[in-house]
Structure formats: C-alpha cells, structure tokens
Scaffold this motif. Structure first.
Motif, PDB file in Angstrom:
ATOM      1  N   THR A 165     -61.578  91.280  25.657  1.00  0.00           N
ATOM      2  CA  THR A 165     -62.803  90.599  25.828  1.00  0.00           C
ATOM      3  C   THR A 165     -63.780  91.222  26.828  1.00  0.00           C
ATOM      4  N   GLY A 166     -63.025  91.915  27.927  1.00  0.00           N
ATOM      5  CA  GLY A 166     -64.172  92.450  28.763  1.00  0.00           C
ATOM      6  C   GLY A 166     -64.990  93.589  28.135  1.00  0.00           C
ATOM      7  N   ILE A 167     -64.294  94.387  27.528  1.00  0.00           N
ATOM      8  CA  ILE A 167     -64.931  95.531  26.579  1.00  0.00           C
ATOM      9  C   ILE A 167     -66.213  94.993  25.735  1.00  0.00           C
ATOM     10  N   LEU A 168     -65.743  93.753  25.185  1.00  0.00           N
ATOM     11  CA  LEU A 168     -66.893  93.255  24.137  1.00  0.00           C
ATOM     12  C   LEU A 168     -68.067  92.579  24.931  1.00  0.00           C
ATOM     13  N   ALA A 169     -67.693  92.145  26.196  1.00  0.00           N
ATOM     14  CA  ALA A 169     -68.744  91.513  27.055  1.00  0.00           C
ATOM     15  C   ALA A 169     -69.478  92.570  27.695  1.00  0.00           C
ATOM     16  N   ALA A 170     -68.764  93.686  28.219  1.00  0.00           N
ATOM     17  CA  ALA A 170     -69.855  95.094  28.684  1.00  0.00           C
ATOM     18  C   ALA A 170     -70.518  95.355  27.534  1.00  0.00           C
ATOM     19  N   ALA A 171     -70.020  95.351  26.337  1.00  0.00           N
ATOM     20  CA  ALA A 171     -71.091  96.213  25.055  1.00  0.00           C
ATOM     21  C   ALA A 171     -71.880  95.242  25.099  1.00  0.00           C
ATOM     22  N   ARG A 172     -72.036  93.835  25.325  1.00  0.00           N
ATOM     23  CA  ARG A 172     -72.917  93.183  24.759  1.00  0.00           C
ATOM     24  C   ARG A 172     -74.028  92.626  25.940  1.00  0.00           C
ATOM     25  N   GLU A 173     -73.585  93.061  27.187  1.00  0.00           N
ATOM     26  CA  GLU A 173     -74.451  92.400  28.389  1.00  0.00           C
ATOM     27  C   GLU A 173     -74.620  93.615  29.177  1.00  0.00           C
ATOM     28  N   SER A 174     -75.925  94.064  29.458  1.00  0.00           N
ATOM     29  CA  SER A 174     -76.026  95.283  30.355  1.00  0.00           C
ATOM     30  C   SER A 174     -75.947  94.879  31.676  1.00  0.00           C
TER      31      SER A 174
END
Length: 306
Positions: A165-174
């Motif tokens: 989930t952290g990877i998804l969040a980092a990919a979607r939020e600068s």
C-alpha cells in the motif's frame, strides 16, 4: 433406458450440488478474507517510555474515520508514517512496531502509527488488501502535512499489505518523499493466484478460480487494482525494499520484481538472511536499523539542504 435416464439425472444433480457447494464456500471465504477479526490494542507507547498523542483523521476521498498515535521527536520536521499488515493493527506486534518506533524517535523522526479501516479502533467494515487502504494512507499524509508539527517532510514505512500500500501511495502522491517497504507483494492478482491456499486453507483447484471470480461481486474487492509492480516506476524518490529470504507467506521474489520495475535513481533491496515474514527487524536488529537509518538519514540530509 430408464436406468440410464436416472443415472444421468443423478449425475447432473451431483454436479449441480458440487458447483453450488464450491460457489457457496468460495463466497464465504471471499467474505471472510475481507472481514478478518480485529486485533485489540494490547499496549500503548507509554509502556515503551514514549510520549504520544491520540490522533484521528479521515481517509482521503471516502472520509472513513481513522485513529492512531503521533510520537513526536524533539524539534523534528521529518515524519515517518507506519502502515501495518493484513489483519493487524498499528502495533504490528510481530515486528514489533513500537520497539522499532522507539529507535527511530531517538534518531529524531516523528512517527505516526494508525489503524487502517476495519482494523484496531478505526471505522470501516472491509479490508481490501490495499485497494481502499491506499486512501487511508493518503489521508494520513494529508493529516501530517496539515496538522503535524511544523512543515513536515513525509516518508512511509509499511509491512506486508502496508508495504504494498505504501508503494501505491508513494506512486500516486508526490508529497511522499521516500518509502520503505518491508515484505511487500508485487501484484495482488498474481499473488492470490499462487498463494490463496495459504490464506483460505482450501485446495487451489477448484477454489482459487471460484474465489477470484466471486470476490468482486461479493465484496467489492478488485485485485487487479492493487499492483505495486505496475505503479512503482512512477516513484521518483528513494525506495528501500526489505525482505527475508525465509519468508513463507510472501516470497522474496516479490521484492526482486519490484526492484527491477522501479525507476528511482536511489533504490535498493535489503535481504535479511533467515528472516520469515516481516521478521527482518526481529531477526537481525543491528543490520535492519543500520540500513533503515542510513536510508532515512540520507533522505533527511538531502531535504535539509534543499
């Protein structure tokens, strides 16, 4: 002739009953896997000599109320948000999270521990293995950026489901400047197709396909929407992947796939010898802390000089 007719009717009835049984069991398992029992909070940061604040905020987009603890470090403008695994809560006692948090607070990092939806004391009634939890993590980022102490820089440290989930969040939020992913899966669909029997305790044939087919209409879970390996290439900040080579739940190959797919100029994989699932810190604390703090201190140093 009459005997054959009755035999065909009997066989057809048995097949129909078998299909209904597989469908019923698969629907039940789909529901059960997305509605795990909640673990109770068995301790507080006070037991570890840590100061903390009770906090509450909402998930980005759908407004689910989430609860957690903010552990402040002295005069720090860098916050690390922890993200727990499937069926766990903010304590993630198999890490153990509070022990790790204490070490990081000592090194000058604020820590936010919180419960994903349908976990701990947070609201919500479904666990989606990352599909909706990414909104919870983004809500935590919004909370820190808006109400954290000072002008906060934000990094993520996730475990298992929380790592993916952290990877998804980092990919979607600068606004997420760095991410540490401990024992992530690379792609939920591929992972479930191969490892669903580990969680369902049912044979792969015929239940894997039945569960994967019934999960979306029964629970709303769409595994195809949870693919860290498809999104990790969007992350521009530093990435540290951590995995045990004895992980029996999510094999090391998942982090190897993620490392290969990542485009960040600062990416690396830390393999902890002999560590089972999310047991890297417990197995080799000195190495885990050395590598994690080295990664975080490098991130902090770069941000301070910008």
């Amino acid at each position: 002739m009459q005997k054959k007719k009755w035999l065909w009717r009997g066989l057809t009835t048995l097949i129909l009953l078998a299909v209904l049984a597989v469908g019923g069991i698969s629907a039940y398992v789909s529901w059960s896997l997305t509605h795990p029992d909640r673990e109770l909070l068995a301790a507080t940061p006070k037991a570890y000599g840590l100061q903390y604040q009770e906090v509450a905020f909402t998930s980005r987009g759908d407004g689910i109320k989430l609860k957690g603890w903010l552990l402040p470090a002295k005069n720090s403008s860098h916050t690390l948000i922890f993200a727990h695994g499937y069926g766990k809560n903010r304590l993630q006692e198999d890490v153990p999270t509070l022990d790790l948090a204490r070490e990081l607070v000592k090194q000058g990092y604020n820590i936010l521990l919180f419960d994903f939806r349908n976990s701990g004391t947070s609201d919500g009634d479904i666990t989606s293995v990352g599909q909706f939890e990414v909104n919870d993590l983004l809500g935590a980022v919004d909370f820190i950026k808006a109400k954290g102490p000072g002008d906060q820089h934000v990094a993520l440290l996730g475990f298992s489901m929380g790592a993916s989930t952290g990877i998804l969040a980092a990919a979607r939020e600068s606004k997420v400047e760095a991410v540490i992913a401990d024992s992530p899966f690379a792609d939920l669909t591929a992972y479930l197709e191969e490892n669903l029997p580990v969680w369902s305790h049912l044979p792969a044939v015929p239940f894997n396909q039945a569960i994967m087919t019934l999960a979306p209409p029964v629970t709303g879970l769409e595994p195809s929407e949870v693919s860290p390996v498809r999104e990790i290439g969007k992350i521009k900040g530093p990435i540290l992947l951590i995995h045990g080579d004895a992980d029996r739940k999510i094999p090391l190959s998942n982090s190897e796939q993620l490392l290969q797919a990542a485009n960040s100029p600062d990416k690396r994989l830390l393999v902890i010898k002999g560590a089972d699932h999310v047991k890297g810190f417990a197995t080799d604390r000195p190495k885990y802390l050395q590598e994690t703090l080295g990664f975080l201190n490098k991130w902090r140093s770069k941000r301070k000089h910008k």
